[in-house]
Enzyme design. Structure first.
Site, PDB file in Angstrom:
ATOM      1  N   ASP A 452      37.798  66.896 -78.088  1.00  0.00           N
ATOM      2  CA  ASP A 452      37.102  65.897 -78.900  1.00  0.00           C
ATOM      3  C   ASP A 452      35.895  65.345 -78.138  1.00  0.00           C
ATOM      4  O   ASP A 452      35.767  65.529 -76.918  1.00  0.00           O
ATOM      5  CB  ASP A 452      38.098  64.771 -79.221  1.00  0.00           C
ATOM      6  CG  ASP A 452      37.752  63.986 -80.470  1.00  0.00           C
ATOM      7  OD1 ASP A 452      36.636  64.149 -80.991  1.00  0.00           O
ATOM      8  OD2 ASP A 452      38.601  63.180 -80.911  1.00  0.00           O
ATOM      9  N   ASP A 514      36.712  63.741 -90.130  1.00  0.00           N
ATOM     10  CA  ASP A 514      37.846  62.813 -90.090  1.00  0.00           C
ATOM     11  C   ASP A 514      38.203  62.312 -91.481  1.00  0.00           C
ATOM     12  O   ASP A 514      39.175  61.574 -91.642  1.00  0.00           O
ATOM     13  CB  ASP A 514      37.514  61.618 -89.189  1.00  0.00           C
ATOM     14  CG  ASP A 514      37.765  61.938 -87.726  1.00  0.00           C
ATOM     15  OD1 ASP A 514      38.409  62.961 -87.446  1.00  0.00           O
ATOM     16  OD2 ASP A 514      37.318  61.162 -86.864  1.00  0.00           O
TER      17      ASP A 514
HETATM   18  C1  DGJ Z   1      38.296  61.563 -83.456  1.00  0.00           C
HETATM   19  C2  DGJ Z   1      38.922  62.768 -84.087  1.00  0.00           C
HETATM   20  O1  DGJ Z   1      38.080  63.320 -85.032  1.00  0.00           O
HETATM   21  C3  DGJ Z   1      40.263  62.369 -84.679  1.00  0.00           C
HETATM   22  O2  DGJ Z   1      40.838  63.459 -85.357  1.00  0.00           O
HETATM   23  C4  DGJ Z   1      41.146  61.887 -83.576  1.00  0.00           C
HETATM   24  O3  DGJ Z   1      41.410  62.928 -82.692  1.00  0.00           O
HETATM   25  C5  DGJ Z   1      40.485  60.727 -82.856  1.00  0.00           C
HETATM   26  N1  DGJ Z   1      39.166  61.053 -82.419  1.00  0.00           N
HETATM   27  C6  DGJ Z   1      41.309  60.303 -81.671  1.00  0.00           C
HETATM   28  O4  DGJ Z   1      40.696  59.336 -80.931  1.00  0.00           O
END
Ligand code: DGJ
Length: 694
Positions: A452, A514
């Protein structure tokens, strides 16, 4: 595929199965574009006349043939994709042709060498043919004795034939609203698409498609290019007063510069171009095929169904909770169990602990071992979330190495999501990241990492870090993959902030957004699919109401939308009813049956979500066809057009695997399928067809 050279006209012709690309050297040894479009022979390409300006004047360039890589200097008033300043302040280049290579020496393509007539600068223009895609990049070498400042080093310029008008297609968006497709008339002037954020970005993705305003999803010529780069970038499309359309693109953005010292070389990322005559859908399918064949590291594999705990638990991750979720995930058919943020250091929220990559012993008293063992016992792979490029100021790492972050003396260190960016341009930082990642994967038998990256760059200055950071991230990924050949990686940057060919060459899939609300997701996936294939797009089914948008949607609808990508599960399964879990298990099993068709088949977008509440994505692999219809909530009483199917054999008969009904290909491709979607709320249908033997 071939590369041909006409010595008399000093003209090169690159031929792909369905297109041709040609350029020639002018009298001053400047490579100038000649043709990018339908197939031509060398003789035909040599006949293409030079373009003149409508008016001869001392206020304009002498001709209208655009350079293959424009430089400053002489009577050129367009956008210089290559801008350099020599030590004496000269900011102009004059090329002399220095030869070319083809075949093996040129990486199965063409390399044209140019050198400055006075200064010690050599440029190589690289062209590599991959299917119908022409991959281009530039290598610069300082052969002099003094440093050269690089002010802009684009990978390529692309030029279109003259038409009355042009339209540009690209994406715009934001966090949780990525990949919104825009199709707009190209104005006269310069249109710059860019990211100054250090990542390819949610706001714009590094690709463009151009057409003359008449192309549709199924018909018309489309010229498209995509940059293989995961940091800041810039593509400037120029429609000149003469009607000429050309664009130049590469990494970095305005104000960022580098120094090329004597003896050093500088290589730009690939900027790949594709001409396709079958409309936007045809262009996308060729991109998908290119990405699967030449970009993705394990394109022959099928991506597993993952369960990820993020939406279920947030940061409240612990062993009992994860074991409970893993048991249910295993029962409903998940093949991979991924623990998201919150398993390490003092990371119980977004304010502390990022950077301290040791297991939180309050949450996992025996370490990760027992959970990994149990997940493996349940028959699933084990995946773990990491964010190696970031640090919370409230962390042991930051307390030990406050100088490791992007920062400027006498300036605030801007925090976003309470975090700072680690400067991977410093070798010791990238090395630290590689070492703990390597140890983590090796010690725990980790099968999958979700990598990430959750904030944009600030305090990065105008220097090399914009490029060095991304190269170092690539380096860490490459080393990890070499050390752990079975490791698979998901690229994520707060959802789809790093959706580009550069990251996809080193990872196995991208977390597209997300936002898991299926109704929104239809549009996000539509934008994603313009260049990238379904097998590269992770998509979860989550809870209803959706935690982000609060909207409700039936389970089937959520599944059918996510099944148009790499299906995953992301809801709080402990709260799902027995009926929901039973149906989930059935739908996961069904996905596994259709997965080869979705992930490896040809994709057809049957309707545009910006126009119609009823959309459908169709996949074809051999004799198998899968159509996923999704109707978003719509106005009562308004007619909805049922989309016709595409890419089928009109003379063949297809039978519906679910109902046994047979359909003529000719009827499916002219009238579509009659599908039963009563009501006005979200609804969906999955249809599987198989072509019958003749
Ligand atoms: C952003 C990601 O896109 C989410 O799926 C998740 O992993 C969060 N970060 C966790 O902090």
């Amino acid at each position: 595929m071939s590369v041909e050279f006409d010595v008399d006209h000093r003209l090169w012709l690159l031929r792909t199965p369905e297109s041709a690309y040609a350029f020639r050297l002018d009298e001053a040894d400047q490579p100038r574009h000649v043709h990018w479009g339908p197939p031509l022979t060398l003789e035909q390409a040599a006949q293409i006349p030079s373009r003149r300006n409508p008016v001869d004047s001392s206020f304009d360039e002498p001709g209208d043939d655009r350079p293959e890589l424009a430089t400053e200097g002489g009577a050129f008033f367009g956008v210089a994709g290559l801008s350099v300043r020599f030590a004496d302040g000269t900011q102009a280049v004059e090329w002399a042709y220095a030869g070319h290579d083809t075949g093996h020496d040129a990486g199965d393509g063409l390399v044209v060498r140019l050198k400055d007539r006075h200064f010690g600068l050599v440029a190589e223009l690289h062209y590599v043919l991959r299917g119908d895609v022409v991959e281009r990049h530039v290598v610069l070498r300082n052969t002099g004795t003094e440093p050269i400042s690089l002010l802009r080093t684009d990978s390529a310029a692309w030029t279109l034939p003259c038409r009355d008008a042009y339209r540009v297609s690209h994406t715009t968006g934001a966090w949780s609203a990525e990949a919104g497709l825009l199709r707009e008339t190209l104005p006269v002037g310069e249109t710059t698409l860019t990211s100054r954020r250090g990542v390819s970005s949610h706001q714009a993705q590094p690709w463009v498609m151009l057409d003359d305003g008449t192309a549709t999803e199924t018909r018309g010529e489309v010229w498209s290019t995509a940059l293989a780069w995961s940091g800041s970038w810039r593509i400037t499309v120029e429609r000149s007063h003469t009607g000429r359309v050309t664009w130049t693109g590469g990494f970095g953005h305005e104000g960022v510069q580098w120094s090329l010292d004597p003896g050093e070389t500088w290589e730009t990322p690939v900027f790949a171009g594709l001409y396709a005559a079958g409309g936007f859908g045809g262009a996308s399918r060729r991109w998908h095929s290119y990405v699967r064949t030449f970009v993705q590291p394990h394109h022959e594999e099928l991506r597993p169904v993952a369960y990820n705990s993020w939406e279920a638990t947030g940061w409240d991750v612990d062993e009992p909770g994860q074991l409970k979720l893993a048991a249910i995930a295993g029962e409903v058919g998940a093949e991979l169990f991924v623990v998201d943020d919150g398993w390490f250091g003092a990371r119980t929220g977004d304010t502390a602990g990022l950077g301290d990559w040791t297991v939180n012993r309050e949450r996992f008293p025996e370490g990760l071992g027992p959970l990994v063992t149990e997940v493996h016992r349940l028959g699933m792979g084990f995946g773990l979330w990491v964010e190696p490029e970031m640090v919370n100021p409230d962390s042991d790492l930051y307390r030990a190495h406050p100088d490791w972050v992007l920062h400027m003396p006498h300036r605030e260190r801007t925090t976003l999501r309470n975090q700072l960016v680690l400067d991977f341009g410093r070798p010791e930082v990238a090395d630290w990241a590689y070492k703990w990642l390597h140890r983590l994967v090796a010690e725990h038998g980790i099968d999958y990492l979700k990598w990430d990256m959750n904030r944009a760059f600030t305090e990065a200055g105008p220097g090399p870090v914009w490029v060095d950071h991304v190269r170092a991230v690539y380096g860490v990924l490459d080393r990890l993959r070499a050390d752990h050949p079975a490791l698979r990686i998901q690229a994520c940057a707060g959802g789809g902030g790093r959706t580009d060919l550069g990251i996809l060459a080193r990872t196995d899939e991208i977390w597209a957004s997300d936002n898991t609300d299926a109704a929104d997701r239809v549009k996000i996936q539509h934008g994603f699919s313009q260049v990238l294939p379904a097998g590269a797009m992770a998509a979860w089914v989550t809870d209803s109401p959706n935690p982000l948008t609060g909207r409700e949607a039936p389970l089937e609808f959520r599944f059918h939308v996510a099944m148009a990508g790499v299906l995953g599960l992301g809801g709080d399964l402990t709260k799902w009813t027995d009926d929901e879990l039973r149906r989930t298990a059935e739908l996961v099993a069904l996905y596994k049956e259709i997965r080869p068709v979705v992930q490896h088949g040809e994709a057809y977008r049957l309707a545009d979500p910006a126009v119609s509440p009823l959309t459908a994505v169709q996949f074809v692999l051999g004799d198998d066809v899968v159509v996923l219809f999704a109707r978003r909530p719509h106005d009562h009483g308004r007619p909805i057009v049922t989309p016709v199917l595409q890419g089928l054999d009109p003379d063949a008969v297809y039978h519906d695997v679910g109902t046994g009904t047979t359909h003529h290909g000719a009827v499916l491709t002219t009238h579509g399928l009659l599908i039963d979607l009563a009501g006005t709320s979200a609804a969906s249908v999955l249809v599987r067809l198989r072509r019958e033997p003749r």
